[in-house]
Design a protein around this motif. Sequence first.
Motif, PDB file in Angstrom:
ATOM      1  N   VAL A   1      -3.362   8.593 -11.035  1.00 49.51           N
ATOM      2  CA  VAL A   1      -4.612   7.832 -10.480  1.00 49.51           C
ATOM      3  C   VAL A   1      -5.215   7.503 -11.836  1.00 49.51           C
ATOM      4  N   SER A   2      -5.270   8.606 -12.786  1.00 51.70           N
ATOM      5  CA  SER A   2      -6.174   8.355 -14.041  1.00 51.70           C
ATOM      6  C   SER A   2      -5.493   6.907 -14.611  1.00 51.70           C
ATOM      7  N   GLU A   3      -3.997   7.106 -14.672  1.00 50.52           N
ATOM      8  CA  GLU A   3      -3.567   6.045 -15.546  1.00 50.52           C
ATOM      9  C   GLU A   3      -3.524   4.889 -14.668  1.00 50.52           C
ATOM     10  N   ILE A   4      -3.785   4.660 -13.355  1.00 53.26           N
ATOM     11  CA  ILE A   4      -3.769   3.391 -12.709  1.00 53.26           C
ATOM     12  C   ILE A   4      -5.271   3.146 -12.925  1.00 53.26           C
ATOM     13  N   VAL A   5      -6.223   3.844 -13.010  1.00 50.64           N
ATOM     14  CA  VAL A   5      -7.548   3.547 -13.190  1.00 50.64           C
ATOM     15  C   VAL A   5      -7.652   2.664 -14.798  1.00 50.64           C
ATOM     16  N   ARG A   6      -7.258   3.643 -15.733  1.00 48.87           N
ATOM     17  CA  ARG A   6      -7.189   2.971 -16.973  1.00 48.87           C
ATOM     18  C   ARG A   6      -6.553   1.737 -17.257  1.00 48.87           C
ATOM     19  N   GLY A   7      -5.350   1.546 -16.644  1.00 49.28           N
ATOM     20  CA  GLY A   7      -4.713   0.288 -16.726  1.00 49.28           C
ATOM     21  C   GLY A   7      -5.383  -0.908 -15.931  1.00 49.28           C
TER      22      GLY A   7
ATOM     23  N   TYR B   1       7.705   2.944   5.136  1.00 49.68           N
ATOM     24  CA  TYR B   1       8.122   1.405   5.033  1.00 49.68           C
ATOM     25  C   TYR B   1       7.014   0.433   5.167  1.00 49.68           C
ATOM     26  N   PRO B   2       6.247   0.566   6.182  1.00 46.56           N
ATOM     27  CA  PRO B   2       4.929  -0.380   6.363  1.00 46.56           C
ATOM     28  C   PRO B   2       4.242  -0.327   5.210  1.00 46.56           C
ATOM     29  N   ILE B   3       4.158   0.889   4.608  1.00 46.85           N
ATOM     30  CA  ILE B   3       2.946   0.873   3.287  1.00 46.85           C
ATOM     31  C   ILE B   3       3.669   0.275   2.068  1.00 46.85           C
ATOM     32  N   ALA B   4       5.104   0.535   2.067  1.00 43.95           N
ATOM     33  CA  ALA B   4       5.628  -0.401   1.036  1.00 43.95           C
ATOM     34  C   ALA B   4       5.643  -1.970   1.065  1.00 43.95           C
ATOM     35  N   MET B   5       5.601  -2.323   2.584  1.00 44.56           N
ATOM     36  CA  MET B   5       5.511  -3.652   2.785  1.00 44.56           C
ATOM     37  C   MET B   5       4.182  -4.086   2.433  1.00 44.56           C
ATOM     38  N   ALA B   6       3.122  -3.492   2.814  1.00 48.24           N
ATOM     39  CA  ALA B   6       1.615  -3.776   2.584  1.00 48.24           C
ATOM     40  C   ALA B   6       1.540  -3.874   1.153  1.00 48.24           C
TER      41      ALA B   6
ATOM     42  N   LEU C   1       0.356  -7.264  -1.036  1.00 49.42           N
ATOM     43  CA  LEU C   1      -0.914  -7.302  -1.844  1.00 49.42           C
ATOM     44  C   LEU C   1      -0.605  -7.581  -3.030  1.00 49.42           C
ATOM     45  N   GLU C   2       0.518  -7.084  -3.834  1.00 49.16           N
ATOM     46  CA  GLU C   2       1.101  -7.482  -5.017  1.00 49.16           C
ATOM     47  C   GLU C   2       1.142  -8.939  -5.227  1.00 49.16           C
ATOM     48  N   ARG C   3       1.807  -9.285  -4.282  1.00 48.55           N
ATOM     49  CA  ARG C   3       1.936 -11.132  -4.336  1.00 48.55           C
ATOM     50  C   ARG C   3       0.662 -11.756  -4.295  1.00 48.55           C
TER      51      ARG C   3
ATOM     52  N   ARG D   1      -6.463  -4.985  -8.464  1.00 47.49           N
ATOM     53  CA  ARG D   1      -5.311  -4.750  -9.140  1.00 47.49           C
ATOM     54  C   ARG D   1      -4.919  -3.443  -9.147  1.00 47.49           C
ATOM     55  N   MET D   2      -5.826  -2.282  -8.762  1.00 50.97           N
ATOM     56  CA  MET D   2      -5.333  -0.982  -8.638  1.00 50.97           C
ATOM     57  C   MET D   2      -5.005  -0.456  -7.415  1.00 50.97           C
ATOM     58  N   LEU D   3      -5.418  -1.281  -6.347  1.00 47.55           N
ATOM     59  CA  LEU D   3      -4.994  -0.856  -4.988  1.00 47.55           C
ATOM     60  C   LEU D   3      -3.489  -0.890  -4.833  1.00 47.55           C
ATOM     61  N   PRO D   4      -2.562  -1.800  -5.153  1.00 47.72           N
ATOM     62  CA  PRO D   4      -1.231  -1.815  -5.164  1.00 47.72           C
ATOM     63  C   PRO D   4      -0.440  -0.732  -5.588  1.00 47.72           C
ATOM     64  N   PRO D   5      -0.782  -0.522  -7.029  1.00 46.72           N
ATOM     65  CA  PRO D   5      -0.151   0.720  -7.538  1.00 46.72           C
ATOM     66  C   PRO D   5      -0.630   2.171  -6.839  1.00 46.72           C
ATOM     67  N   TRP D   6      -1.978   2.002  -6.532  1.00 48.68           N
ATOM     68  CA  TRP D   6      -2.417   3.160  -5.758  1.00 48.68           C
ATOM     69  C   TRP D   6      -1.690   3.475  -4.456  1.00 48.68           C
ATOM     70  N   MET D   7      -1.506   2.336  -3.673  1.00 49.09           N
ATOM     71  CA  MET D   7      -0.802   2.576  -2.354  1.00 49.09           C
ATOM     72  C   MET D   7       0.680   3.079  -2.880  1.00 49.09           C
ATOM     73  N   ASN D   8       1.244   2.513  -3.695  1.00 49.21           N
ATOM     74  CA  ASN D   8       2.568   2.931  -4.221  1.00 49.21           C
ATOM     75  C   ASN D   8       2.672   4.532  -4.364  1.00 49.21           C
ATOM     76  N   LEU D   9       1.773   5.022  -4.982  1.00 49.08           N
ATOM     77  CA  LEU D   9       1.538   6.485  -5.420  1.00 49.08           C
ATOM     78  C   LEU D   9       1.434   6.951  -4.208  1.00 49.08           C
ATOM     79  N   TYR D  10       0.611   6.543  -3.216  1.00 45.85           N
ATOM     80  CA  TYR D  10       0.648   7.366  -1.919  1.00 45.85           C
ATOM     81  C   TYR D  10       2.187   7.499  -1.303  1.00 45.85           C
ATOM     82  N   ALA D  11       2.839   6.320  -1.229  1.00 39.13           N
ATOM     83  CA  ALA D  11       4.075   6.340  -0.692  1.00 39.13           C
ATOM     84  C   ALA D  11       4.768   7.324  -1.272  1.00 39.13           C
ATOM     85  N   ILE D  12       4.783   7.571  -2.833  1.00 34.12           N
ATOM     86  CA  ILE D  12       5.650   8.626  -3.296  1.00 34.12           C
ATOM     87  C   ILE D  12       5.294  10.016  -3.195  1.00 34.12           C
ATOM     88  N   LEU D  13       3.852  10.298  -3.049  1.00 31.06           N
ATOM     89  CA  LEU D  13       3.459  11.341  -2.489  1.00 31.06           C
ATOM     90  C   LEU D  13       3.897  11.959  -1.135  1.00 31.06           C
TER      91      LEU D  13
END
Lengths: 274, 247, 262
Positions: free
Chosen positions: C144-150, C245-250, C254-256, C185-197
């Motif tokens: 999350v720290s990296e996502i916020v920084r980025g 999967y729905p999380i990944a779709m969402a 958002l990214e698009r 811009r942080m929301l998509p990578p954050w959601m992606n992180l959640y799916a990984i978690l």
Amino acid sequence: MLSRFGKWAVALVVLTLACGHAMADDTLAKVKAAGKIAAGVKNDYRPWGFLDPSGQIVGMEVDLAKDIAKRLGVELQLVPVVAANRMEFLTQGNIDMIIATMSDTPERRKVVGMIEPQYYASATNVLAPKSAHLHAWTDLTGKKVCGVQGAFYNRGVEQKYQADIVSFAGVPDALKALQAGTCIAFVYDDTFIQSTLSAKDPQWADYEMPLKSEDPQPWAIGVRLDDVNGPFGQFLSKTSEEWHRTGYLIDLEKKWGITPSPFLVEMHNKYAAK
Amino acid sequence: MTIVEAFKHLNDAYGINLSIVYDPFDRERFVHGFLMTLLLSIVSMALSIVIGLVGAWLLGGRSRLLKGATTGFVEAFRNTPPLIQLLFFFFAVSPFLPGAVNSAGQVTPLIGGVGWAIISLSLYAGALNVEIFRSGLEAVPSATREAAESLGYTRLQAFRHVVFPLAFRISLSALNNNMVNLIKTTTLAYAIGVPELLYASAAIWSESLNVREMMLVMLATYLLLIAGYTGIMNRVERALRMPGTDV
Amino acid sequence: MFETKLTARGVAIAFAAAAFVAAVSLAHAETASPAAASILSLVVKWLPLIFTGFLLNLLVSVLSMAIGTVAGVPLGLAQIARHRVVQRCASAVTQFTRNAPWLVLLFLTMFLLPFQFRLFGQSIPFPAWIKAVIGLAIPVMGNVSEIVRGGVLSIPRAQWESAESLAFSPTQTVFKIILPQALKRMLPPWMNLYAILAMATPLIAIVGVQDGLTDVRGALVAENRTDLLLPLYATLLAMFFIYCYPIAMATRALERRAEVKF
């Protein structure tokens, strides 16, 4: 980058070494005050400790834990453990005692207190397909042998017979790997192997326990080191003695369909005569 | 006093048990574990990149069936836990495959724990690589490809000599992230008894009963390994920098 | 449009593949033993227990994400602080927590944190699953720290400069101008992180927390049948897929959208 990691590694070392284990209070008083005792038991060691469909852990050792809780008049909390984590769970205070097929060895006595008299005993043997034609321990040299992580004899078998031990976190994984042919044999407690074979399950019909059992060790209830000579240790010691004297352990063995163990008969005779 | 004696003394006097230094058996196990982690990482990286390239190529192709199959593969592997994938392969799939017969007449699987770990890790990281390369390819302007084709390149030639090098450079930082994750994910092989670094450390601490010391040694080793990888890749990225672009 | 059609087909194929695996395992079981017809009933019998365990996986993932995010946001902001020492420390912590393997961090918290805390003479229990939550929250924090920084750095410098010229203080600039824009811009990578978690939560089974994976293995021990391996593992895989999967779709949607906007 590297030096940054270095600094943090040092900080981490200091931090974790500072994390003490000390749980100096008397566990018996603590348990009674809380009205609850936590026992670490196996959930993959049929019929000593295993899961039933409702998710409950049942088995011979679970009955022992229940008996202890009943004697103390407290609620019992069962915590599933494996060989590789049970001693940490105890020293860190997650559980108050280990009743999880733990062999009493000198190495382990440095870390946990072992309650005497011990309540069961087993030795080391292997489960192997009949087609492997094993006759002596030396037949294992250079062969892959499945095992369970944290079992004290893994190292001995590896060093003495140069077997290549592939160890898994739990018994079921090791058995599956054996059936799949990943290893030539499964090294474990003879008690477990015997009860697996005597269950007459067709999937073990072509397997045997071909070697002479080695390295017999009694199983003890494990407590924290400060407890072993304290009130909690003395209470457990008395309880265990009574189990032997009254034949309670022999009855439980029957209840769970375990092949009678000479150790229990010997202990029963010893304590009943007293 | 030799180093070995010094570390024995450290254990006896202060209870700091670094058995990997004074005990040859533990040391050998630890070194083997480290080498196994390296092996898993390197082989899986190579395979996952191949999978990623093939997948991205298929996604850009004309066959609808192949596109659909690739998408299905990517989604299935991206959206399920890698640990369960590994267990699924090792315990559930492996018994269905034909085995070899060894000298004892026993049927042994052709693919062992190490093999399944590599397959499973490569498929998982590969599925992620497909996505990474696909978006890299999409980022290459179609005008660039058209220009190459108008210069007489065939589709394959344009891909190989123009589009792919650009796309690869664009994908590099995401790829590196994924490869660092792959190194970290090799720890899962522990669950199927592959003697990698975590497995070796766990075996040592559960027998020599020195959890804290081994835990720290292991953590430091992983951090150094990853620092080493990122160090090398930072150089590569700098060497491959494309003037006039962000990457 | 084309994109969504393609993904929909992918899903259909993934499900078809899952159904195929299930069918093959059933057929195999049929030939292997006469009691095979009951395989479905066995799966159904254990389904409630496995699903309960799966819910614990989800609970752990939500809690770890919450803790990791709460800790990671200030850490990420500290990474871009002007103060040298703060900035250095924050980035060291971030690198450390991002680069350590998750499973190793889990072992670390599991074995080295005490199971009880003493606070003002009261002992507060600290059960294994909560330790697992913390073990997973640590790498989440770093990421999350990296996502916020980025996210913050992705906002053009001109925004900072114009805010300064409008007499915003640095704190005001961060919270009123930069963060609201960076959030998108942080929301998509954050959601992606959640799916990984979420997909990392079965790791807690390895360190002894009873989750969905533990239940699958428990069921396998209790039934002691090799033909159950495929169906039971596939069941758990399917549960995770349906959730992730729905999380990944969402996330991709958002990214698009973000791509079009900026």
